[in-house]
Design a protein around this motif. Structure first.
Motif, PDB file in Angstrom:
ATOM      1  N   ILE A 105      -3.406   1.896   9.850  1.00 39.70           N
ATOM      2  CA  ILE A 105      -3.992   2.224   8.548  1.00 39.70           C
ATOM      3  C   ILE A 105      -3.063   1.778   7.428  1.00 39.70           C
ATOM      4  CG2 ILE A 105      -4.585   4.143   7.014  1.00 39.70           C
ATOM      5  CD1 ILE A 105      -5.712   5.599   9.448  1.00 39.70           C
ATOM      6  N   LEU A 106      -1.741   2.047   7.591  1.00 38.88           N
ATOM      7  CA  LEU A 106      -0.783   1.642   6.561  1.00 38.88           C
ATOM      8  C   LEU A 106      -0.740   0.119   6.428  1.00 38.88           C
ATOM      9  CD1 LEU A 106       2.139   4.170   7.213  1.00 38.88           C
ATOM     10  CD2 LEU A 106       0.673   4.031   5.198  1.00 38.88           C
ATOM     11  N   SER A 107      -0.815  -0.601   7.563  1.00 36.31           N
ATOM     12  CA  SER A 107      -0.799  -2.075   7.510  1.00 36.31           C
ATOM     13  C   SER A 107      -2.038  -2.595   6.782  1.00 36.31           C
ATOM     14  CB  SER A 107      -0.750  -2.653   8.929  1.00 36.31           C
ATOM     15  OG  SER A 107       0.431  -2.251   9.597  1.00 36.31           O
ATOM     16  N   THR A 108      -3.192  -1.964   7.052  1.00 33.76           N
ATOM     17  CA  THR A 108      -4.425  -2.389   6.390  1.00 33.76           C
ATOM     18  C   THR A 108      -4.364  -2.102   4.896  1.00 33.76           C
ATOM     19  OG1 THR A 108      -5.629  -1.889   8.425  1.00 33.76           O
ATOM     20  CG2 THR A 108      -6.944  -2.195   6.434  1.00 33.76           C
ATOM     21  N   LEU A 109      -3.824  -0.958   4.508  1.00 33.87           N
ATOM     22  CA  LEU A 109      -3.700  -0.625   3.086  1.00 33.87           C
ATOM     23  C   LEU A 109      -2.733  -1.574   2.390  1.00 33.87           C
ATOM     24  CD1 LEU A 109      -3.664   3.283   3.315  1.00 33.87           C
ATOM     25  CD2 LEU A 109      -5.386   1.894   2.165  1.00 33.87           C
ATOM     26  N   THR A 112      -4.557  -4.815   1.744  1.00 35.67           N
ATOM     27  CA  THR A 112      -5.542  -4.760   0.649  1.00 35.67           C
ATOM     28  C   THR A 112      -4.925  -4.288  -0.659  1.00 35.67           C
ATOM     29  OG1 THR A 112      -6.163  -2.476   1.228  1.00 35.67           O
ATOM     30  CG2 THR A 112      -7.409  -4.265   2.276  1.00 35.67           C
ATOM     31  N   ASP A 113      -3.575  -4.210  -0.682  1.00 30.13           N
ATOM     32  CA  ASP A 113      -2.895  -3.711  -1.881  1.00 30.13           C
ATOM     33  C   ASP A 113      -3.400  -2.314  -2.246  1.00 30.13           C
ATOM     34  OD1 ASP A 113      -1.065  -3.770  -3.942  1.00 30.13           O
ATOM     35  OD2 ASP A 113      -2.446  -4.767  -5.339  1.00 30.13           O
ATOM     36  N   TRP A 114      -3.586  -1.508  -1.225  1.00 29.01           N
ATOM     37  CA  TRP A 114      -4.006  -0.105  -1.341  1.00 29.01           C
ATOM     38  C   TRP A 114      -5.379   0.043  -2.023  1.00 29.01           C
ATOM     39  CZ3 TRP A 114      -2.143   4.712   0.267  1.00 29.01           C
ATOM     40  CH2 TRP A 114      -1.024   4.640   1.114  1.00 29.01           C
ATOM     41  N   ASN A 115      -6.240  -0.942  -1.794  1.00 29.02           N
ATOM     42  CA  ASN A 115      -7.646  -0.808  -2.196  1.00 29.02           C
ATOM     43  C   ASN A 115      -8.363  -0.058  -1.062  1.00 29.02           C
ATOM     44  OD1 ASN A 115     -10.450  -1.189  -2.583  1.00 29.02           O
ATOM     45  ND2 ASN A 115     -10.064  -3.043  -3.778  1.00 29.02           N
ATOM     46  N   LYS A 116      -8.593   1.241  -1.266  1.00 27.28           N
ATOM     47  CA  LYS A 116      -9.094   2.093  -0.178  1.00 27.28           C
ATOM     48  C   LYS A 116     -10.505   1.707   0.264  1.00 27.28           C
ATOM     49  CE  LYS A 116      -6.338   6.222  -1.197  1.00 27.28           C
ATOM     50  NZ  LYS A 116      -6.405   7.682  -1.512  1.00 27.28           N
TER      51      LYS A 116
END
Length: 663
Positions: free
Chosen positions: A625-629, A632-636
């Motif tokens: 989840i952290l890698s995905t965030l 995406t530059d923390w675009n949830k």
């Protein structure tokens, strides 16, 4: 008024402006027409022979027969010889006289045009006299004396009130206007000395203050089987304009009453004319004749008739309102049925793959029961469509189908949406709100993303599923509903139960029957059938001239993994139809999402045995989840799409792992 429907037939006379007098025809009786006083219907017209024609019933039909008259008998502008069949609305012409045959007094026949119609108004027997004598009015009344508070205790008045009470009960049982008029005329025949009584009502298109010509004779009764002749226009105008009942005597000299006769001149010694007056104006008249000079109508009859007309007006208004409501209800039911049919056509389960065939078969089996159903599948697989199919195939299909997304609302709003609230229950509750449970009573409630319910809502929801009543927020009244629950989720509820996020007892209540919506990548043989369905839908919507897909476009669609499932395919086809300028959709016209590419680059590579580390699934999920965030530059929202979960599910997982965006 004991006639059967077969016997309801009448002859009307034309007075130059309207159909005026009425004669009832009876099966088994021949009605003779002519100038001689021996006829049952006497016409005062020199062109009429002494024995001119007759009307009779034979072989389930009404017939007109000319009796060898000197000037002939005309039926609907065509001269007859021998027998001619009569139909409702037929017009008989004898000299200047016009008679109409009808089986429904409320249906006004049309006077056919002929060579001498233009002179009918001037030469009709009803208008031989150019001026009318004023009728001798004995009494007028606006309100019956026996209804006044000063005299209501008198024994006689109490008897009148008892009669009116019985009449009111009889009126209340009438289901149609015809039944209502029959009840009124039967009562007046019993309670007054009138020989002939009639109800005249304004045409539907009449103004609020109708003239005498705007009134139609809708029903009449005669104790001696005499014809009914309409009250004079002078008397009608007096009653209609003043909205008061009138008693007049010695009206036999009124020339307007002498259009035709039955076995000689009718001696109408007294007459009552009372207005049927409602809040919207005068609706018509009640008219009574008495022919016995030794037993004339009196003031008592006048006041009783006026009281009856007042009740009659109220009953007519209520009947009109009920008919209007029934018409509106029937219209709403037809629209509802039509909309349901459209919904059934628009929300189809498209596909012939084995998994779709098994799903359709399972839906039919589950729909027959009333069990709660848990529908599982990835986002965009059509879980709501499956729920609608279950509802439309179930015994509850005529009931409401109500949807609610549990992930779209916070806890307080979700509770209000589910159970409703009373006015003033909280700030902003300006009106009472009916919750989704009440809205779906006797129908189906579909709850999407049911796994996102808070523990407090889950507890209250469970009580309703167990059959307990509930209260609206801020209310005290216990409400019971009969609702079938269809719940959908893309969340692993078993894991949520183990983690304590979802109640085990609620899980078992919902998981009575289960339907699984397969992702589109696992039923690729359905992709082109779905694509062609959406293409036809959007071509019809936009008016574009597109007939299908090229082979390379079809190959591109079937090879794509469709991470957004059917919803993504639908949106892709809609975008393609908007942008395509060719008759066939080419591969270059199809603009696929780059989401699958990003998904493939974000998937962790399989570790070799030498790289193995002791790490829990929770830590793997947290790290991914952290890698995905980070990607995406923390675009949830984008991260949730890549992870294949709802945005609310991502927030819940971040809260569980105590993760927040770094500064």
């Amino acid at each position: 008024m004991e006639d059967t429907e077969l016997e309801q037939a009448f002859l009307l006379s034309w007075d130059g402006s309207t159909w005026r007098d009425v004669v009832r025809l009876r099966e088994g009786q021949v009605l003779t027409v002519g100038r001689s006083a021996t006829n049952k219907l006497v016409l005062h017209d020199d062109a009429c022979s002494r024995n001119h024609c007759e009307v009779f019933y034979s072989k389930s039909e009404w017939w007109l027969r000319d009796l060898g008259s000197r000037n002939g008998t005309i039926l609907n502008v065509v001269p007859i010889s021998g027998d001619a069949r009569l139909t409702s609305g037929s017009v008989i012409s004898i000299g200047q006289c016009r008679l109409a045959f009808t089986t429904n007094l409320e249906s006004q026949p049309e006077l056919p045009m002929s060579s001498n119609t233009a002179t009918d108004r001037e030469t009709s027997p009803a208008n031989y006299v150019t001026s009318e004598d004023q009728p001798a009015i004995l009494h007028r009344s606006v309100e019956p004396d026996f209804l006044s508070s000063d005299s209501i205790r008198e024994t006689t008045n109490q008897k009148e009130l008892a009669r009116l009470y019985k009449l009111g009960l009889a009126m209340g049982s009438a289901r149609t206007r015809q039944q209502l008029t029959e009840v009124v005329l039967k009562n007046l025949a019993a309670e007054t000395v009138a020989d002939i009584s009639a109800v005249l009502l304004a045409r539907p298109d009449a103004p609020p203050n109708p003239a005498p010509a705007d009134l139609l004779v809708v029903a009449y009764d005669s104790l001696k089987d005499l014809p009914y002749r309409r009250v004079s226009d002078n008397l009608s105008r007096i009653v209609l304009s003043g909205a008061e009942a009138v008693l007049a005597r010695d009206v036999s000299g009124d020339q307007q009453l002498a259009v035709f006769d039955s076995l000689g001149e009718m001696q109408a010694m007294s007459v009552i004319c009372a207005p049927i007056h409602s809040e919207n104006g005068v609706r018509g008249l009640i008219h009574l004749y008495a022919t016995n000079p030794d037993n004339a109508l009196d003031k008592h009859d006048l006041e009783y008739t006026l009281a009856v007309t007042q009740q009659f007006a109220v009953a007519l208004d209520h009947l009109h309102e009920r008919d209007s409501l029934k018409t509106g209800l029937d219209r709403a039911r037809n629209q509802n049925r039509s909309l349901r049919q459209q919904i059934g056509e628009n929300f189809q389960l498209i596909g012939n793959s084995q998994c779709m065939a098994e799903l359709k078969e399972k839906i039919q089996l589950i729909a027959e029961s009333d069990a709660n159903v848990l529908i599982r599948g990835e986002s965009g697989c059509g879980k709501e469509l499956i729920a609608r199919k279950v509802h439309l195939s179930s015994p509850r299909s005529e009931g409401p189908f109500v949807c609610l997304n549990c992930a779209a609302l916070n806890e307080s709003l979700l509770e209000s949406e589910l159970f409703g609230h009373e006015k003033g229950a909280f700030t902003g509750a300006s009106d009472r709100k009916i919750g989704r449970f009440e809205q779906s009573d006797k129908g189906t409630l579909f709850l999407d993303e049911v796994g996102e319910m808070s523990p407090a809502i889950q507890a209250k929801f469970l009580r309703v599923l167990e059959g307990h009543p509930f209260e609206r927020i801020g209310g005290t009244k216990a409400i019971e509903v009969d609702v079938r629950i269809l719940a959908a989720t893309n969340r692993d509820l078993e894991e949520a139960v183990e983690d304590g996020d979802f109640r085990k007892d609620l899980y078992f209540r919902l998981h009575v029957a289960e339907l699984i919506a397969q992702p589109l990548r696992e039923r690729r043989e359905d992709i082109m059938q779905l694509a062609e369905f959406f293409l036809r839908k959007f071509v019809e919507k936009t008016g574009r001239m597109i007939t299908g897909f090229t082979e390379d476009a079809g190959h591109l669609l079937t090879q794509y993994d469709w991470p957004g499932n059917v919803r993504e395919l639908q949106n892709t086809i809609e975008r393609t139809v908007i942008l395509c300028r060719n008759e066939l959709v080419k591969a270059s016209d199809v603009q696929l999402s780059t989401l699958s590419i990003r998904l493939s680059t974000s998937e962790p590579t399989k570790m070799s045995s030498t790289e193995y580390r002791e790490i829990s699934l929770g830590d793997v999920e947290r790290g991914h989840i952290l890698s995905t965030l980070d990607f995406t530059d923390w675009n949830k929202s984008r991260a949730a799409q890549i992870l294949g979960i709802e945005r609310s599910t991502l927030d819940r997982k971040l809260k569980r792992y105590h993760v927040s965006r770094p500064d």
